[in-house]
Design a protein around this motif. Structure first.
Motif, PDB file in Angstrom:
ATOM      1  N   MET A   1      20.487  -9.435 -39.733  1.00 46.17           N
ATOM      2  CA  MET A   1      21.352  -8.282 -39.693  1.00 46.17           C
ATOM      3  C   MET A   1      20.834  -7.348 -38.606  1.00 46.17           C
ATOM      4  SD  MET A   1      22.391  -5.251 -42.388  1.00 46.17           S
ATOM      5  CE  MET A   1      21.845  -6.055 -43.809  1.00 46.17           C
ATOM      6  N   ASN A   2      21.768  -6.737 -37.872  1.00 49.21           N
ATOM      7  CA  ASN A   2      21.405  -5.840 -36.795  1.00 49.21           C
ATOM      8  C   ASN A   2      21.435  -4.392 -37.300  1.00 49.21           C
ATOM      9  OD1 ASN A   2      21.076  -4.439 -34.418  1.00 49.21           O
ATOM     10  ND2 ASN A   2      22.383  -5.818 -33.239  1.00 49.21           N
ATOM     11  N   THR A   3      20.344  -3.975 -37.913  1.00 49.93           N
ATOM     12  CA  THR A   3      20.249  -2.642 -38.514  1.00 49.93           C
ATOM     13  C   THR A   3      20.364  -1.547 -37.467  1.00 49.93           C
ATOM     14  OG1 THR A   3      18.831  -3.579 -40.232  1.00 49.93           O
ATOM     15  CG2 THR A   3      18.835  -1.201 -40.014  1.00 49.93           C
ATOM     16  N   LYS A   4      19.785  -1.750 -36.303  1.00 53.19           N
ATOM     17  CA  LYS A   4      19.853  -0.735 -35.249  1.00 53.19           C
ATOM     18  C   LYS A   4      21.294  -0.496 -34.802  1.00 53.19           C
ATOM     19  CE  LYS A   4      15.210  -1.256 -33.396  1.00 53.19           C
ATOM     20  NZ  LYS A   4      14.404  -1.521 -32.212  1.00 53.19           N
ATOM     21  N   LEU A   5      22.051  -1.565 -34.677  1.00 54.96           N
ATOM     22  CA  LEU A   5      23.450  -1.425 -34.289  1.00 54.96           C
ATOM     23  C   LEU A   5      24.227  -0.638 -35.337  1.00 54.96           C
ATOM     24  CD1 LEU A   5      25.914  -2.049 -32.513  1.00 54.96           C
ATOM     25  CD2 LEU A   5      26.122  -4.226 -33.746  1.00 54.96           C
ATOM     26  N   VAL A   6      24.021  -0.967 -36.607  1.00 54.79           N
ATOM     27  CA  VAL A   6      24.709  -0.270 -37.693  1.00 54.79           C
ATOM     28  C   VAL A   6      24.354   1.211 -37.685  1.00 54.79           C
ATOM     29  CG1 VAL A   6      24.931  -0.083 -40.201  1.00 54.79           C
ATOM     30  CG2 VAL A   6      24.898  -2.343 -39.125  1.00 54.79           C
ATOM     31  N   SER A   8      23.319   2.985 -35.131  1.00 50.07           N
ATOM     32  CA  SER A   8      23.914   3.591 -33.935  1.00 50.07           C
ATOM     33  C   SER A   8      25.404   3.844 -34.133  1.00 50.07           C
ATOM     34  CB  SER A   8      23.719   2.687 -32.718  1.00 50.07           C
ATOM     35  OG  SER A   8      22.355   2.553 -32.413  1.00 50.07           O
ATOM     36  N   LEU A   9      26.082   2.886 -34.719  1.00 51.50           N
ATOM     37  CA  LEU A   9      27.496   3.060 -34.991  1.00 51.50           C
ATOM     38  C   LEU A   9      27.743   4.210 -35.962  1.00 51.50           C
ATOM     39  CD1 LEU A   9      28.667  -0.652 -35.302  1.00 51.50           C
ATOM     40  CD2 LEU A   9      29.277   0.969 -33.498  1.00 51.50           C
ATOM     41  N   LEU A  10      26.926   4.293 -36.981  1.00 51.55           N
ATOM     42  CA  LEU A  10      27.053   5.378 -37.953  1.00 51.55           C
ATOM     43  C   LEU A  10      26.865   6.731 -37.287  1.00 51.55           C
ATOM     44  CD1 LEU A  10      27.461   6.331 -40.824  1.00 51.55           C
ATOM     45  CD2 LEU A  10      25.010   5.999 -41.202  1.00 51.55           C
ATOM     46  N   GLN A  11      25.866   6.852 -36.439  1.00 53.35           N
ATOM     47  CA  GLN A  11      25.626   8.112 -35.729  1.00 53.35           C
ATOM     48  C   GLN A  11      26.806   8.457 -34.831  1.00 53.35           C
ATOM     49  OE1 GLN A  11      23.306  10.383 -36.186  1.00 53.35           O
ATOM     50  NE2 GLN A  11      22.530   9.115 -37.846  1.00 53.35           N
ATOM     51  N   ALA A  12      27.346   7.464 -34.158  1.00 51.60           N
ATOM     52  CA  ALA A  12      28.493   7.696 -33.283  1.00 51.60           C
ATOM     53  C   ALA A  12      29.707   8.152 -34.095  1.00 51.60           C
ATOM     54  CB  ALA A  12      28.828   6.433 -32.493  1.00 51.60           C
ATOM     55  N   ILE A  13      29.939   7.506 -35.224  1.00 52.50           N
ATOM     56  CA  ILE A  13      31.076   7.873 -36.078  1.00 52.50           C
ATOM     57  C   ILE A  13      30.913   9.279 -36.626  1.00 52.50           C
ATOM     58  CG2 ILE A  13      32.214   7.346 -38.283  1.00 52.50           C
ATOM     59  CD1 ILE A  13      31.705   4.353 -37.599  1.00 52.50           C
ATOM     60  N   LEU A  14      29.717   9.611 -37.060  1.00 55.13           N
ATOM     61  CA  LEU A  14      29.474  10.942 -37.632  1.00 55.13           C
ATOM     62  C   LEU A  14      29.590  12.052 -36.591  1.00 55.13           C
ATOM     63  CD1 LEU A  14      26.530  10.147 -40.073  1.00 55.13           C
ATOM     64  CD2 LEU A  14      28.937  10.568 -40.649  1.00 55.13           C
TER      65      LEU A  14
END
Length: 62
Positions: A1-6, A8-14
């Motif tokens: 699983m790519n935890t860093k990607l998840v 990063s995506l969460l930060q971008a969405i927030l």
């Protein structure tokens, strides 16, 4: 699983503005190449595929 990607995506969405958030929701939940339920119902009502049922008696179960 790519935890860093998840993460990063969460930060971008927030960090999205309200307008960007609305666009994201629209893209995720409302854009679809699939016909809507309403479209399918209209097709079933007007398409003629079920016209043979007009001449059948109603079945009443007791």
């Amino acid at each position: 699983m790519n935890t860093k990607l998840v993460e990063s995506l969460l930060q971008a969405i927030l960090s999205l503005s309200d307008e960007e958030w609305s666009l994201l929701e629209e893209k995720l939940f409302f854009d679809s190449s699939e016909p809507s339920t309403r479209d399918l119902m209209l097709l079933a009502q007007t398409g003629g595929a079920f016209n043979f049922l007009d001449n059948k008696p109603d079945i009443i179960l007791t």
